[in-house]
Design a protein around this motif. Structure first.
Motif, PDB file in Angstrom:
ATOM      1  N   ASP A  75     -58.378  12.446 -23.885  1.00 29.88           N
ATOM      2  CA  ASP A  75     -58.038  13.804 -24.016  1.00 29.88           C
ATOM      3  C   ASP A  75     -56.725  14.171 -24.716  1.00 29.88           C
ATOM      4  O   ASP A  75     -56.694  15.144 -25.601  1.00 29.88           O
ATOM      5  CB  ASP A  75     -58.033  14.456 -22.617  1.00 29.88           C
ATOM      6  N   SER A  76     -55.760  13.462 -24.218  1.00 30.01           N
ATOM      7  CA  SER A  76     -54.326  13.782 -25.071  1.00 30.01           C
ATOM      8  C   SER A  76     -54.614  13.515 -26.522  1.00 30.01           C
ATOM      9  O   SER A  76     -53.792  14.125 -27.269  1.00 30.01           O
ATOM     10  CB  SER A  76     -53.200  12.948 -24.247  1.00 30.01           C
ATOM     11  N   VAL A  77     -54.898  12.115 -26.671  1.00 35.39           N
ATOM     12  CA  VAL A  77     -55.196  11.588 -28.169  1.00 35.39           C
ATOM     13  C   VAL A  77     -55.623  12.560 -28.974  1.00 35.39           C
ATOM     14  O   VAL A  77     -55.336  12.790 -30.144  1.00 35.39           O
ATOM     15  CB  VAL A  77     -55.743  10.298 -28.134  1.00 35.39           C
ATOM     16  N   ALA A  78     -57.092  13.029 -28.441  1.00 31.12           N
ATOM     17  CA  ALA A  78     -57.636  14.062 -29.251  1.00 31.12           C
ATOM     18  C   ALA A  78     -56.838  15.291 -29.621  1.00 31.12           C
ATOM     19  O   ALA A  78     -56.821  16.002 -30.772  1.00 31.12           O
ATOM     20  CB  ALA A  78     -58.868  14.488 -28.684  1.00 31.12           C
ATOM     21  N   ASP A  79     -56.069  15.770 -28.646  1.00 32.98           N
ATOM     22  CA  ASP A  79     -55.298  17.170 -28.939  1.00 32.98           C
ATOM     23  C   ASP A  79     -54.144  16.826 -30.091  1.00 32.98           C
ATOM     24  O   ASP A  79     -53.949  17.486 -30.892  1.00 32.98           O
ATOM     25  CB  ASP A  79     -54.519  17.281 -27.547  1.00 32.98           C
ATOM     26  N   ILE A  80     -53.603  15.485 -29.664  1.00 29.68           N
ATOM     27  CA  ILE A  80     -52.562  15.040 -30.622  1.00 29.68           C
ATOM     28  C   ILE A  80     -53.080  15.073 -32.204  1.00 29.68           C
ATOM     29  O   ILE A  80     -52.465  15.578 -33.069  1.00 29.68           O
ATOM     30  CB  ILE A  80     -51.866  13.854 -30.295  1.00 29.68           C
ATOM     31  N   LEU A  81     -54.144  14.335 -32.483  1.00 28.44           N
ATOM     32  CA  LEU A  81     -54.646  14.070 -33.711  1.00 28.44           C
ATOM     33  C   LEU A  81     -55.230  15.424 -34.223  1.00 28.44           C
ATOM     34  O   LEU A  81     -54.960  15.757 -35.405  1.00 28.44           O
ATOM     35  CB  LEU A  81     -56.021  13.277 -33.815  1.00 28.44           C
ATOM     36  N   GLU A  82     -55.669  16.345 -33.505  1.00 27.34           N
ATOM     37  CA  GLU A  82     -56.283  17.758 -34.027  1.00 27.34           C
ATOM     38  C   GLU A  82     -55.043  18.598 -34.604  1.00 27.34           C
ATOM     39  O   GLU A  82     -54.910  19.114 -35.584  1.00 27.34           O
ATOM     40  CB  GLU A  82     -56.858  18.415 -32.906  1.00 27.34           C
ATOM     41  N   LYS A  83     -54.088  18.652 -33.742  1.00 25.06           N
ATOM     42  CA  LYS A  83     -52.652  19.231 -34.220  1.00 25.06           C
ATOM     43  C   LYS A  83     -52.199  18.660 -35.586  1.00 25.06           C
ATOM     44  O   LYS A  83     -51.680  19.237 -36.609  1.00 25.06           O
ATOM     45  CB  LYS A  83     -51.576  19.197 -33.188  1.00 25.06           C
ATOM     46  N   GLN A  84     -52.069  17.341 -35.537  1.00 23.54           N
ATOM     47  CA  GLN A  84     -51.646  16.607 -36.930  1.00 23.54           C
ATOM     48  C   GLN A  84     -52.682  17.155 -37.971  1.00 23.54           C
ATOM     49  O   GLN A  84     -52.057  17.282 -39.089  1.00 23.54           O
ATOM     50  CB  GLN A  84     -51.588  15.224 -36.803  1.00 23.54           C
ATOM     51  N   ILE A  85     -53.914  17.205 -37.865  1.00 24.33           N
ATOM     52  CA  ILE A  85     -54.963  17.181 -38.982  1.00 24.33           C
ATOM     53  C   ILE A  85     -54.615  18.830 -39.525  1.00 24.33           C
ATOM     54  O   ILE A  85     -54.659  19.002 -40.475  1.00 24.33           O
ATOM     55  CB  ILE A  85     -56.190  16.998 -38.599  1.00 24.33           C
TER      56      ILE A  85
END
Length: 133
Positions: A75-85
């Motif tokens: 869950d956390s990894v998906a949130d972080i990557l979405e913000k980076q993209i």
């Protein structure tokens, strides 16, 4: 997208793979179809570390989270990557507006948004001001 799984001190089972693909599926609208995503799961004592790396055109996006539950990690990894993209794409748009020489990255980004069916920017109102010489 192509997922590559690696497990250190643990075995990556089908349930972990399904959970990872389910959570990272929301990134598909931002990334091209041929993107490779490396997922490394490591068990450290009572915690689990999940590292996700996605290589874009001239850019590497990486997120790492350590938690006690592997589901919380994804869950956390998906949130972080979405913000980076989102941050990366907004930078490209700003460079394009300023006229910087980023044509190759911008065309790459436009191809992704065309594939995802994103909306175009619509200008509703423009203003003109007369300046004194």
């Amino acid at each position: 997208m192509k997922y590559i799984y690696t497990g250190t001190n643990m075995e990556v089972g089908d349930s972990v793979k399904k959970r990872a693909e389910k959570k990272l599926a929301r990134l598909e609208k931002f990334l091209p179809n041929e993107t490779e995503i490396n997922i490394i799961c490591t068990e450290i004592k009572f915690n689990v570390r999940v590292e996700v790396t996605a290589q874009l055109h001239k850019r590497i996006l990486r997120a790492e989270v350590t938690e006690s539950d592997i589901n919380v990690c994804f869950d956390s990894v998906a949130d972080i990557l979405e913000k980076q993209i989102i941050k990366y794409k907004s930078r490209l748009r700003e460079r394009w507006r300023r006229g910087a020489a980023t044509n190759e990255e911008i065309t790459f980004s436009e191809n992704i948004t065309e594939q995802a069916g994103a909306e175009e920017i619509i200008i509703h109102k423009t203003k003109k001001f007369a300046l004194k010489p």
